[in-house]
Enzyme design. Structure first.
Site, PDB file in Angstrom:
ATOM      1  N   ASP A  33      24.112  -1.717  35.429  1.00  0.00           N
ATOM      2  CA  ASP A  33      22.686  -1.387  35.198  1.00  0.00           C
ATOM      3  C   ASP A  33      22.811   0.101  34.442  1.00  0.00           C
ATOM      4  O   ASP A  33      23.679   0.815  35.148  1.00  0.00           O
ATOM      5  CB  ASP A  33      22.006  -1.307  36.697  1.00  0.00           C
ATOM      6  CG  ASP A  33      20.479  -1.038  36.462  1.00  0.00           C
ATOM      7  OD1 ASP A  33      19.792  -2.146  36.649  1.00  0.00           O
ATOM      8  OD2 ASP A  33      19.935  -0.221  35.897  1.00  0.00           O
ATOM      9  N   ILE A  34      21.969   0.304  33.508  1.00  0.00           N
ATOM     10  CA  ILE A  34      21.726   1.337  32.730  1.00  0.00           C
ATOM     11  C   ILE A  34      21.256   2.800  33.476  1.00  0.00           C
ATOM     12  O   ILE A  34      21.840   4.008  33.597  1.00  0.00           O
ATOM     13  CB  ILE A  34      21.133   1.243  31.496  1.00  0.00           C
ATOM     14  CG1 ILE A  34      21.422   2.111  30.443  1.00  0.00           C
ATOM     15  CG2 ILE A  34      19.485   1.299  31.736  1.00  0.00           C
ATOM     16  CD1 ILE A  34      20.924   1.926  28.918  1.00  0.00           C
ATOM     17  N   ASN A  91      13.606  -8.837  41.780  1.00  0.00           N
ATOM     18  CA  ASN A  91      12.295  -8.621  41.435  1.00  0.00           C
ATOM     19  C   ASN A  91      11.425  -9.647  40.877  1.00  0.00           C
ATOM     20  O   ASN A  91      11.821 -10.224  39.760  1.00  0.00           O
ATOM     21  CB  ASN A  91      12.017  -7.569  40.683  1.00  0.00           C
ATOM     22  CG  ASN A  91      12.517  -6.275  41.705  1.00  0.00           C
ATOM     23  OD1 ASN A  91      12.336  -6.092  42.841  1.00  0.00           O
ATOM     24  ND2 ASN A  91      13.044  -5.166  40.901  1.00  0.00           N
ATOM     25  N   GLU A  99      10.799  -5.683  35.721  1.00  0.00           N
ATOM     26  CA  GLU A  99      10.641  -4.915  34.505  1.00  0.00           C
ATOM     27  C   GLU A  99      10.996  -5.600  33.346  1.00  0.00           C
ATOM     28  O   GLU A  99      10.223  -5.575  32.245  1.00  0.00           O
ATOM     29  CB  GLU A  99      11.305  -3.474  34.520  1.00  0.00           C
ATOM     30  CG  GLU A  99      10.601  -2.656  35.526  1.00  0.00           C
ATOM     31  CD  GLU A  99      11.384  -1.363  35.699  1.00  0.00           C
ATOM     32  OE1 GLU A  99      12.520  -1.120  34.756  1.00  0.00           O
ATOM     33  OE2 GLU A  99      11.254  -0.479  36.517  1.00  0.00           O
ATOM     34  N   VAL A 100      12.100  -6.434  33.529  1.00  0.00           N
ATOM     35  CA  VAL A 100      12.608  -6.976  32.257  1.00  0.00           C
ATOM     36  C   VAL A 100      12.486  -8.693  32.505  1.00  0.00           C
ATOM     37  O   VAL A 100      12.706  -9.229  33.598  1.00  0.00           O
ATOM     38  CB  VAL A 100      14.104  -6.719  32.217  1.00  0.00           C
ATOM     39  CG1 VAL A 100      14.695  -7.434  31.054  1.00  0.00           C
ATOM     40  CG2 VAL A 100      14.285  -5.337  31.920  1.00  0.00           C
ATOM     41  N   HIS A 104      16.996 -11.803  36.429  1.00  0.00           N
ATOM     42  CA  HIS A 104      18.378 -11.060  36.837  1.00  0.00           C
ATOM     43  C   HIS A 104      18.349 -10.693  38.389  1.00  0.00           C
ATOM     44  O   HIS A 104      17.317 -10.702  38.761  1.00  0.00           O
ATOM     45  CB  HIS A 104      18.521  -9.586  36.062  1.00  0.00           C
ATOM     46  CG  HIS A 104      17.177  -8.895  36.192  1.00  0.00           C
ATOM     47  ND1 HIS A 104      15.927  -9.326  35.442  1.00  0.00           N
ATOM     48  CD2 HIS A 104      16.680  -7.786  36.808  1.00  0.00           C
ATOM     49  CE1 HIS A 104      14.945  -8.368  35.532  1.00  0.00           C
ATOM     50  NE2 HIS A 104      15.500  -7.385  36.599  1.00  0.00           N
ATOM     51  N   HIS A 106      20.018  -8.099  40.908  1.00  0.00           N
ATOM     52  CA  HIS A 106      20.778  -6.920  41.054  1.00  0.00           C
ATOM     53  C   HIS A 106      21.735  -7.000  42.120  1.00  0.00           C
ATOM     54  O   HIS A 106      21.627  -7.897  43.111  1.00  0.00           O
ATOM     55  CB  HIS A 106      19.640  -5.715  41.542  1.00  0.00           C
ATOM     56  CG  HIS A 106      18.703  -5.410  40.615  1.00  0.00           C
ATOM     57  ND1 HIS A 106      18.507  -4.276  39.752  1.00  0.00           N
ATOM     58  CD2 HIS A 106      17.451  -6.252  40.356  1.00  0.00           C
ATOM     59  CE1 HIS A 106      17.551  -4.185  39.164  1.00  0.00           C
ATOM     60  NE2 HIS A 106      16.723  -5.398  39.147  1.00  0.00           N
TER      61      HIS A 106
HETATM   62  P1  AMP Z   1      13.750  -5.105  37.260  1.00  0.00           P
HETATM   63  O1  AMP Z   1      12.773  -3.859  37.800  1.00  0.00           O
HETATM   64  O2  AMP Z   1      14.231  -5.798  38.314  1.00  0.00           O
HETATM   65  O3  AMP Z   1      13.235  -5.856  36.059  1.00  0.00           O
HETATM   66  O4  AMP Z   1      15.008  -4.282  36.680  1.00  0.00           O
HETATM   67  C1  AMP Z   1      15.270  -4.156  35.451  1.00  0.00           C
HETATM   68  C2  AMP Z   1      16.611  -3.215  35.353  1.00  0.00           C
HETATM   69  O5  AMP Z   1      17.242  -3.346  34.341  1.00  0.00           O
HETATM   70  C3  AMP Z   1      16.567  -1.936  35.583  1.00  0.00           C
HETATM   71  O6  AMP Z   1      17.308  -1.505  37.189  1.00  0.00           O
HETATM   72  C4  AMP Z   1      17.072  -1.052  34.474  1.00  0.00           C
HETATM   73  O7  AMP Z   1      17.639   0.005  34.904  1.00  0.00           O
HETATM   74  C5  AMP Z   1      17.980  -2.083  33.957  1.00  0.00           C
HETATM   75  N1  AMP Z   1      17.977  -2.014  32.478  1.00  0.00           N
HETATM   76  C6  AMP Z   1      17.032  -1.700  31.610  1.00  0.00           C
HETATM   77  N2  AMP Z   1      17.660  -1.932  30.155  1.00  0.00           N
HETATM   78  C7  AMP Z   1      19.095  -1.934  30.479  1.00  0.00           C
HETATM   79  C8  AMP Z   1      20.051  -2.219  29.581  1.00  0.00           C
HETATM   80  N3  AMP Z   1      19.670  -1.940  28.260  1.00  0.00           N
HETATM   81  N4  AMP Z   1      21.342  -2.291  30.305  1.00  0.00           N
HETATM   82  C9  AMP Z   1      21.584  -2.353  31.438  1.00  0.00           C
HETATM   83  N5  AMP Z   1      20.511  -2.312  32.335  1.00  0.00           N
HETATM   84  C10 AMP Z   1      19.315  -2.333  31.884  1.00  0.00           C
END
Ligand code: AMP
Length: 120
Positions: A33-34, A91, A99-100, A104, A106
């Site tokens: 994770d970034i 999530n 968010e994405v 995914h 974690h």
């Molecule tokens: P979520 O809130 O469960 O959708 O988590 C999205 C996660 O993606 C967050 O923990 C971010 O820090 C992570 N994230 C976003 N962009 C990147 C990226 N380019 N590389 C790695 N992790 C990312």
């Protein structure tokens, strides 16, 4: 929700943006994770296009679902987290604060992680 092929994890899967790869097999990719929220914070994603755990568990095949959870376990073992223990979290949607929009899971580890959720 329709899958958005321009989401950031789709770009990682296509090699358009970099990631720090931790594990890969035919069906899944795991990368750091970034913005880590624990000493070890890794994301495991299926290579196929699924928006969320809800999308995945309602439309993926049994084999895809099995492969994905095996990839989560394989990733954690590769990170040597099986013995000290770790936490997985996904999530989903608005209330889950996803968010994405690419499924995914974690993986958190590397310390005692404390309570599961902060209480309001
Ligand atoms: P979520 O809130 O469960 O959708 O988590 C999205 C996660 O993606 C967050 O923990 C971010 O820090 C992570 N994230 C976003 N962009 C990147 C990226 N380019 N590389 C790695 N992790 C990312």
């Amino acid at each position: 929700m329709a899958y958005d092929s321009e989401n950031i994890f789709a770009k990682i899967l296509r090699g358009e943006i970099p990631c720090t790869k931790v594990y890969e097999d035919d069906h899944a990719l795991a990368f750091e994770d970034i913005n880590p929220q624990a000493p070890i914070h890794v994301l495991v994603i299926p290579k196929a296009a699924y928006v969320s755990m809800d999308d995945f568990t309602s439309t993926a095949s049994d084999a895809e679902i099995a492969n994905f959870f095996q990839a989560v376990g394989n990733t954690a073992r590769q990170l040597e987290l099986a013995e000290p223990g770790y936490r997985i979290l996904a999530n989903i949607g608005d209330d889950g604060m996803q968010e994405v929009p690419h499924l995914h899971v974690h993986i958190f580890g590397g310390k005692k992680l404390g309570p599961m959720l902060t209480r309001d």
